[in-house]
Scaffold this motif. Structure first.
Motif, PDB file in Angstrom:
ATOM      1  N   ALA A 132       0.828  -1.209   0.000  1.00 13.02           N
ATOM      2  CA  ALA A 132       0.000   0.000   0.000  1.00 13.02           C
ATOM      3  C   ALA A 132       0.863   1.259   0.000  1.00 13.02           C
ATOM      4  CB  ALA A 132      -0.930  -0.013   1.212  1.00 13.02           C
ATOM      5  N   ILE A 133       1.990   1.232   0.733  1.00 14.47           N
ATOM      6  CA  ILE A 133       2.874   2.400   0.785  1.00 14.47           C
ATOM      7  C   ILE A 133       3.593   2.593  -0.554  1.00 14.47           C
ATOM      8  CG2 ILE A 133       4.960   3.321   1.869  1.00 14.47           C
ATOM      9  CD1 ILE A 133       4.069   2.084   4.483  1.00 14.47           C
ATOM     10  N   PHE A 134       3.990   1.493  -1.198  1.00 10.80           N
ATOM     11  CA  PHE A 134       4.689   1.596  -2.482  1.00 10.80           C
ATOM     12  C   PHE A 134       3.842   2.281  -3.549  1.00 10.80           C
ATOM     13  CE2 PHE A 134       7.500  -2.356  -1.555  1.00 10.80           C
ATOM     14  CZ  PHE A 134       8.260  -1.568  -0.700  1.00 10.80           C
ATOM     15  N   ARG A 135       2.531   2.198  -3.421  1.00  4.41           N
ATOM     16  CA  ARG A 135       1.655   2.788  -4.433  1.00  4.41           C
ATOM     17  C   ARG A 135       1.396   4.271  -4.188  1.00  4.41           C
ATOM     18  NH1 ARG A 135      -2.397  -2.436  -4.246  1.00  4.41           N
ATOM     19  NH2 ARG A 135      -1.198  -3.751  -5.683  1.00  4.41           N
ATOM     20  N   TRP A 136       1.958   4.785  -3.099  1.00 10.46           N
ATOM     21  CA  TRP A 136       1.810   6.203  -2.793  1.00 10.46           C
ATOM     22  C   TRP A 136       2.875   6.998  -3.541  1.00 10.46           C
ATOM     23  CZ3 TRP A 136       0.003   8.478   2.411  1.00 10.46           C
ATOM     24  CH2 TRP A 136      -1.243   7.951   2.745  1.00 10.46           C
ATOM     25  N   PRO A 137       2.738   8.327  -3.526  1.00 11.86           N
ATOM     26  CA  PRO A 137       3.795   9.151  -4.129  1.00 11.86           C
ATOM     27  C   PRO A 137       5.146   8.849  -3.490  1.00 11.86           C
ATOM     28  CG  PRO A 137       1.868  10.488  -3.681  1.00 11.86           C
ATOM     29  CD  PRO A 137       1.599   9.146  -3.066  1.00 11.86           C
ATOM     30  N   THR A 138       6.180   9.144  -4.206  1.00 15.06           N
ATOM     31  CA  THR A 138       7.532   8.797  -3.780  1.00 15.06           C
ATOM     32  C   THR A 138       7.855   9.405  -2.416  1.00 15.06           C
ATOM     33  OG1 THR A 138       8.204   8.772  -6.091  1.00 15.06           O
ATOM     34  CG2 THR A 138       9.949   8.859  -4.441  1.00 15.06           C
ATOM     35  N   LEU A 139       8.312   8.544  -1.502  1.00 16.75           N
ATOM     36  CA  LEU A 139       8.720   8.967  -0.164  1.00 16.75           C
ATOM     37  C   LEU A 139      10.252   8.926  -0.086  1.00 16.75           C
ATOM     38  CD1 LEU A 139       6.089   6.950   1.890  1.00 16.75           C
ATOM     39  CD2 LEU A 139       6.038   9.382   1.370  1.00 16.75           C
ATOM     40  N   PRO A 140      10.846   9.730   0.780  1.00 22.69           N
ATOM     41  CA  PRO A 140      12.315   9.835   0.805  1.00 22.69           C
ATOM     42  C   PRO A 140      13.033   8.510   1.012  1.00 22.69           C
ATOM     43  CG  PRO A 140      11.323  11.624   2.053  1.00 22.69           C
ATOM     44  CD  PRO A 140      10.205  10.712   1.682  1.00 22.69           C
ATOM     45  N   GLN A 141      12.494   7.634   1.874  1.00 22.96           N
ATOM     46  CA  GLN A 141      13.221   6.412   2.217  1.00 22.96           C
ATOM     47  C   GLN A 141      12.855   5.209   1.347  1.00 22.96           C
ATOM     48  OE1 GLN A 141      14.130   5.505   6.305  1.00 22.96           O
ATOM     49  NE2 GLN A 141      13.034   7.322   7.027  1.00 22.96           N
ATOM     50  N   LEU A 142      11.951   5.399   0.387  1.00 21.27           N
ATOM     51  CA  LEU A 142      11.520   4.263  -0.427  1.00 21.27           C
ATOM     52  C   LEU A 142      12.656   3.713  -1.268  1.00 21.27           C
ATOM     53  CD1 LEU A 142       7.922   5.010  -1.767  1.00 21.27           C
ATOM     54  CD2 LEU A 142       8.646   3.257  -0.153  1.00 21.27           C
ATOM     55  N   ASP A 143      13.405   4.590  -1.926  1.00 22.96           N
ATOM     56  CA  ASP A 143      14.474   4.126  -2.803  1.00 22.96           C
ATOM     57  C   ASP A 143      15.535   3.324  -2.058  1.00 22.96           C
ATOM     58  OD1 ASP A 143      13.245   5.311  -4.940  1.00 22.96           O
ATOM     59  OD2 ASP A 143      14.337   7.209  -4.733  1.00 22.96           O
ATOM     60  N   GLN A 144      15.659   3.567  -0.740  1.00 23.33           N
ATOM     61  CA  GLN A 144      16.691   2.891   0.037  1.00 23.33           C
ATOM     62  C   GLN A 144      16.297   1.470   0.435  1.00 23.33           C
ATOM     63  OE1 GLN A 144      17.601   5.401   3.374  1.00 23.33           O
ATOM     64  NE2 GLN A 144      17.688   7.283   2.130  1.00 23.33           N
ATOM     65  N   VAL A 145      15.011   1.167   0.373  1.00 19.29           N
ATOM     66  CA  VAL A 145      14.561  -0.147   0.873  1.00 19.29           C
ATOM     67  C   VAL A 145      14.080  -1.064  -0.247  1.00 19.29           C
ATOM     68  CG1 VAL A 145      13.911   0.835   3.092  1.00 19.29           C
ATOM     69  CG2 VAL A 145      12.206   0.676   1.279  1.00 19.29           C
ATOM     70  N   PHE A 146      13.964  -0.577  -1.479  1.00 18.21           N
ATOM     71  CA  PHE A 146      13.438  -1.408  -2.559  1.00 18.21           C
ATOM     72  C   PHE A 146      14.253  -2.691  -2.733  1.00 18.21           C
ATOM     73  CE2 PHE A 146      11.342   2.377  -4.853  1.00 18.21           C
ATOM     74  CZ  PHE A 146      10.141   2.098  -4.222  1.00 18.21           C
ATOM     75  N   GLN A 147      15.566  -2.527  -2.798  1.00 18.21           N
ATOM     76  CA  GLN A 147      16.405  -3.696  -3.038  1.00 18.21           C
ATOM     77  C   GLN A 147      16.368  -4.656  -1.854  1.00 18.21           C
ATOM     78  OE1 GLN A 147      20.353  -2.721  -4.241  1.00 18.21           O
ATOM     79  NE2 GLN A 147      20.992  -4.838  -4.572  1.00 18.21           N
ATOM     80  N   LYS A 148      16.358  -4.106  -0.637  1.00 23.96           N
ATOM     81  CA  LYS A 148      16.317  -4.953   0.556  1.00 23.96           C
ATOM     82  C   LYS A 148      15.007  -5.729   0.625  1.00 23.96           C
ATOM     83  CE  LYS A 148      16.983  -4.808   5.565  1.00 23.96           C
ATOM     84  NZ  LYS A 148      17.254  -3.957   6.741  1.00 23.96           N
ATOM     85  N   VAL A 149      13.893  -5.044   0.363  1.00 24.57           N
ATOM     86  CA  VAL A 149      12.591  -5.726   0.374  1.00 24.57           C
ATOM     87  C   VAL A 149      12.538  -6.776  -0.732  1.00 24.57           C
ATOM     88  CG1 VAL A 149      10.112  -5.399   0.045  1.00 24.57           C
ATOM     89  CG2 VAL A 149      11.403  -3.761   1.407  1.00 24.57           C
ATOM     90  N   ALA A 150      13.080  -6.441  -1.904  1.00 29.06           N
ATOM     91  CA  ALA A 150      13.059  -7.390  -3.018  1.00 29.06           C
ATOM     92  C   ALA A 150      13.830  -8.656  -2.668  1.00 29.06           C
ATOM     93  CB  ALA A 150      13.645  -6.725  -4.265  1.00 29.06           C
ATOM     94  N   ARG A 151      15.001  -8.509  -2.068  1.00 27.02           N
ATOM     95  CA  ARG A 151      15.795  -9.689  -1.727  1.00 27.02           C
ATOM     96  C   ARG A 151      15.128 -10.499  -0.607  1.00 27.02           C
ATOM     97  NH1 ARG A 151      20.852  -8.971  -4.158  1.00 27.02           N
ATOM     98  NH2 ARG A 151      20.317  -7.888  -6.094  1.00 27.02           N
ATOM     99  N   ARG A 152      14.541  -9.807   0.364  1.00 29.75           N
ATOM    100  CA  ARG A 152      13.859 -10.519   1.453  1.00 29.75           C
ATOM    101  C   ARG A 152      12.651 -11.297   0.914  1.00 29.75           C
ATOM    102  NH1 ARG A 152      14.145 -13.645   5.593  1.00 29.75           N
ATOM    103  NH2 ARG A 152      12.305 -13.565   6.928  1.00 29.75           N
ATOM    104  N   CYS A 153      11.915 -10.702  -0.014  1.00 21.70           N
ATOM    105  CA  CYS A 153      10.758 -11.397  -0.605  1.00 21.70           C
ATOM    106  C   CYS A 153      11.212 -12.619  -1.391  1.00 21.70           C
ATOM    107  CB  CYS A 153       9.984 -10.446  -1.518  1.00 21.70           C
ATOM    108  SG  CYS A 153       9.068  -9.162  -0.648  1.00 21.70           S
ATOM    109  N   LEU A 154      12.325 -12.473  -2.084  1.00 18.46           N
ATOM    110  CA  LEU A 154      12.843 -13.615  -2.827  1.00 18.46           C
ATOM    111  C   LEU A 154      13.261 -14.725  -1.869  1.00 18.46           C
ATOM    112  CD1 LEU A 154      13.404 -14.259  -5.835  1.00 18.46           C
ATOM    113  CD2 LEU A 154      15.774 -13.621  -5.415  1.00 18.46           C
ATOM    114  N   HIS A 155      13.854 -14.349  -0.729  1.00 18.73           N
ATOM    115  CA  HIS A 155      14.247 -15.336   0.278  1.00 18.73           C
ATOM    116  C   HIS A 155      13.014 -16.031   0.859  1.00 18.73           C
ATOM    117  CE1 HIS A 155      16.674 -17.195   3.405  1.00 18.73           C
ATOM    118  NE2 HIS A 155      15.831 -16.725   4.317  1.00 18.73           N
ATOM    119  N   LEU A 156      11.968 -15.265   1.141  1.00 12.77           N
ATOM    120  CA  LEU A 156      10.726 -15.857   1.658  1.00 12.77           C
ATOM    121  C   LEU A 156      10.125 -16.825   0.653  1.00 12.77           C
ATOM    122  CD1 LEU A 156       9.035 -12.697   3.244  1.00 12.77           C
ATOM    123  CD2 LEU A 156       9.952 -14.663   4.473  1.00 12.77           C
ATOM    124  N   LEU A 157      10.192 -16.475  -0.603  1.00 12.70           N
ATOM    125  CA  LEU A 157       9.621 -17.332  -1.641  1.00 12.70           C
ATOM    126  C   LEU A 157      10.397 -18.640  -1.742  1.00 12.70           C
ATOM    127  CD1 LEU A 157       7.246 -17.024  -3.604  1.00 12.70           C
ATOM    128  CD2 LEU A 157       8.865 -16.288  -5.340  1.00 12.70           C
TER     129      LEU A 157
END
Length: 730
Positions: A132-157
């Motif tokens: 839900a937060i990703f679909r909002w306008p760009t927030l300052p800290q979003l760019d810093q967590v995209f890669q971390k969230v992506a890797r964690r999701c891949l690990h969960l999968l």
């Protein structure tokens, strides 16, 4: 639900509530990691050798914060808080409510840490909140967590695998990965090996009904970024199979879009492209109609979106299978789609391919195989719709074949085809396609109706008015209706687009009385067993026009000399003969025939006026009175209602004295006829009891059949009502 409906709930309070639980969970997790003691391996080994007892495991030192009042249920409270926050964020987004971005931005690091939680419920709620937060306008800290969230999701999968007990976690994870690839993709987000794993995972779960929509969306996002790995070519084959095999419309639609995207955007060698196109064309004869529909839609999109040089190169590759499918298709919807696809192909390819296709069609016209010549007629009809000038150049070659097909179709035995025999090799089908082709020609170029060469076809069309098959009767009646639209009733001149002619089918050969022949055949159409509303309506229109011509040009009709005495009494008055024949049809025809007769009576009163109709009041009232005053009540209700309307129309237009006199005469005639019938039946019982018994038995059989038909009609109505109710409730 109460919080959602409460207008006093502030966004700051809700975000702060969720943030508080996030702080507590993350701080407790860090503290437990710090204070957890670890056993000393040397001490354990020494105790085990010096004692016969088992070595004692070290005790964990408990933290007062972990065993506080709410710590053991903290994950439940956090799940509730994140679910509530996600729901409110969607609501704020929909209603465009302003929310302090600073507070939302502070949640992002906390949510990223919470992804490491051991509780699946917490992880699922966190993933949904992040989405839900990703679909909002760009927030300052979003760019810093995209890669971390992506890797964690891949690990969960990778950890969850195909565990069905974690389906909610898997679905949430795949949704987040899909969003990141579609909206925030860059070269550092996932490597080539990661995409290979994702594509392999998607292919393995395409058959899972709970996961196929989600993994298809993942493939859609991957294809949109034109990710080029070898697994793409493997998964697209399974997508093509699922495109036809799936029973869900949205799955078929997504698969079709993916297959088309692959063909358009990915590099393909000529051989590989040919293989994929061959796969599509081969499935034109897929066993299920839904699968054939999606294949036809895909071919249509290929024709419209592929480069023109590729379409011209593969024109014959598409053309021949589509023609074969057109001949063999049993579904009306698919048959119409094939026709539209062929028209699209004709308008897309270059002049050289069009010329080649038309040459093939002209060659097929002379083939002795009925199916091949019928396919040629259908293709020429499509060409007449979209490339009329091209067809006009070949009319001289086509005309002899049209005459042959009409003549052979009229001479063929029509036994059994009136009931709708679906045999594909009967001559009537080719005759029907011939008439369809003529209708298309006459619609776009009406002057061809009176052209010297085409005038010779009208006698065959006139014969087709009484063909055993109802399709041919309908289109023949439509052709005459189109022809009559350009005939002047007073002068019999044909006038269309500046072309005026007095030499046409109705006037060219007066000795054959073509006008009278068409009139008699149109009257006979109303007696057909399979007369339906469409044919009856067109026949009534034709009969009104023909009756006007008979009224204005009685010399165009032969002298009426019939063996039937009642008809001889009509003398040389063809106008009165039509009323007499319609009166008889009104008493003997079926439901649709009776409706057609009543409509013709009403139109005649309005068209010719009371003075012209007054001498034939007895002929009009005789069937109308019997329909209204039928004591057996076996007349259809719709027929009775229409008869009452005609009776009311006559009362309004005919003088009262003359109407009353005719009405009384009809009433006396009906009573006299009924009494005579009763006396005849009574005499028959005395003079010939066996014949009377047989007659009574036939009557009983008819009554039983009538009751059975009524019961079947009621059952069909009940089934339709039940289906409509089920559909409304669902």
């Amino acid at each position: 639900q109460g919080l959602l409906m409460n207008p006093s709930v502030e966004s700051e309070e809700l975000i702060g509530y969720a943030n508080g639980w996030l702080d507590q969970i993350n701080s407790n997790s860090n503290q437990s990691n710090r204070i957890q003691s670890k056993p000393d391996p040397k001490r354990l080994k020494q105790d085990a050798t010096n004692s016969m007892l088992l070595a004692k495991l070290p005790q964990k030192v408990a933290s007062t914060s972990i065993h506080s009042k709410h710590s053991q249920f903290a994950h439940l409270w956090l799940t509730f808080a994140l679910s509530l926050l996600t729901t409110f964020m969607k609501r704020w987004d929909a209603k465009q409510i302003t929310v302090p971005t600073t507070l939302v931005d502070q949640l992002i690091p906390q949510l990223t840490k919470t992804l490491e939680s051991q509780s699946n419920d917490v992880v699922v709620a966190t993933l949904k909140c992040l989405l839900a937060i990703f679909r909002w306008p760009t927030l300052p800290q979003l760019d810093q967590v995209f890669q971390k969230v992506a890797r964690r999701c891949l690990h969960l999968l990778k950890e969850s695998g195909s565990n069905s007990g974690q389906s909610e976690l898997i679905q949430a994870t795949v949704k987040v990965i899909t969003h990141l690839i579609r909206e925030h993709y860059n070269e550092h987000l996932y490597s080539e090996s990661h995409f290979k794993f994702l594509l392999s995972y998607a292919k393995a779960n395409l058959d899972d009904s709970k996961m196929n929509t989600i993994v298809l969306n993942l493939l859609k996002a991957t294809f949109s970024q034109k990710v080029l790995v070898s697994e793409v070519y493997d998964v697209v084959q399974r997508v093509g199979e699922l495109m036809m095999q799936s029973h869900a419309p949205h799955i078929r639609s997504i698969c079709s879009g993916l297959f088309l995207t692959f063909l358009l955007d990915y590099p393909l060698s000529p051989k590989r492209l040919q293989q994929h196109l061959q796969f599509v064309v081969q499935n034109l004869d897929f066993i299920h109609e839904d699968g054939r529909r999606v294949v036809l839609e895909l071919i249509s999109q290929i024709i419209s979106k592929f480069p023109s040089d590729l379409i011209n190169e593969h024109a014959q590759f598409f053309f021949l299978p589509l023609v074969v499918r057109l001949n063999n298709e049993t579904s009306p919807t698919c048959r119409e789609m094939v026709a539209e696809t062929l028209k699209q192909l004709l308008t897309t390819v270059n002049q050289q391919n069009v010329h080649h296709i038309l040459s093939l069609c002209l060659k097929w016209l002379g083939d002795s195989n009925l199916e091949i010549s019928k396919a040629a007629l259908q293709m020429l009809g499509f060409a007449a719709d979209v490339l009329r000038n091209q067809v006009d150049n070949h009319l001289e070659e086509i005309l002899p074949h049209l005459k042959t097909f009409l003549e052979e179709g009229a001479q063929a035995d029509g036994e059994g085809i009136e009931g709708g025999d679906e045999s594909l090799t009967q001559p009537w089908r080719r005759m029907y396609q011939t008439l369809v082709f003529l209708e298309k020609l006459y619609t776009s170029s009406s002057q061809l109706m009176v052209a010297e060469n085409f005038s010779t076809l009208w006698p065959f069309i006139s014969n087709a008015l009484l063909h055993p098959h109802s399709w041919i009767r309908k289109i023949s009646a439509r052709l005459f209706g189109s022809f009559f639209a350009f005939i002047d009733q007073s002068t019999l001149e044909f006038s269309c687009n500046g072309v005026v002619s007095t030499n046409h089918f109705l006037t060219a050969t007066p000795s054959s009385y073509a006008l009278w022949t068409v009139l008699l055949r149109s009257l006979s159409q109303l007696k057909g067993k399979f007369l339906d509303e469409t044919l009856a309506t067109q026949t009534v229109k034709n009969l009104i026009f023909l009756t006007c011509l008979v009224h204005n040009h009685p010399t165009a009709c032969p002298r009426l000399k019939h063996k039937d005495g009642s008809e001889v009494a009509m003398g040389d008055n063809p106008f009165g003969f039509v009323f007499h024949r319609m009166s008889r049809l009104g008493r003997k025809a079926g439901v649709e025939g009776q409706k057609a007769v009543l409509k013709w009576f009403a139109a005649s009163v309005a068209k010719f006026g009371a003075e012209a109709v007054r001498p034939f009041m007895f002929q009009i009232l005789s069937p109308v009175y019997r329909m209204i005053e039928n004591p057996s009540k076996d007349v259809d209700k719709s027929v009775q209602e229409l008869a009452e309307e005609v009776m009311q129309l006559l009362r309004q237009n005919i003088p009262t004295a003359q109407f009353t006199e005719a009405y009384q005469k009809v009433r006396e005639d009906v009573i006299q006829t009924r009494q005579m019938r009763k006396r005849k039946n009574a005499t028959l019982k005395v003079t010939n009891p066996e014949a009377a018994a047989r007659k009574r038995q036939r009557k009983n059989v008819r009554n039983v059949a009538k009751r059975r038909k009524g019961q079947e009609k009621y059952q069909l109505h009940a089934v339709r009502v039940t289906k409509s109710r089920i559909k409304a409730n669902s």
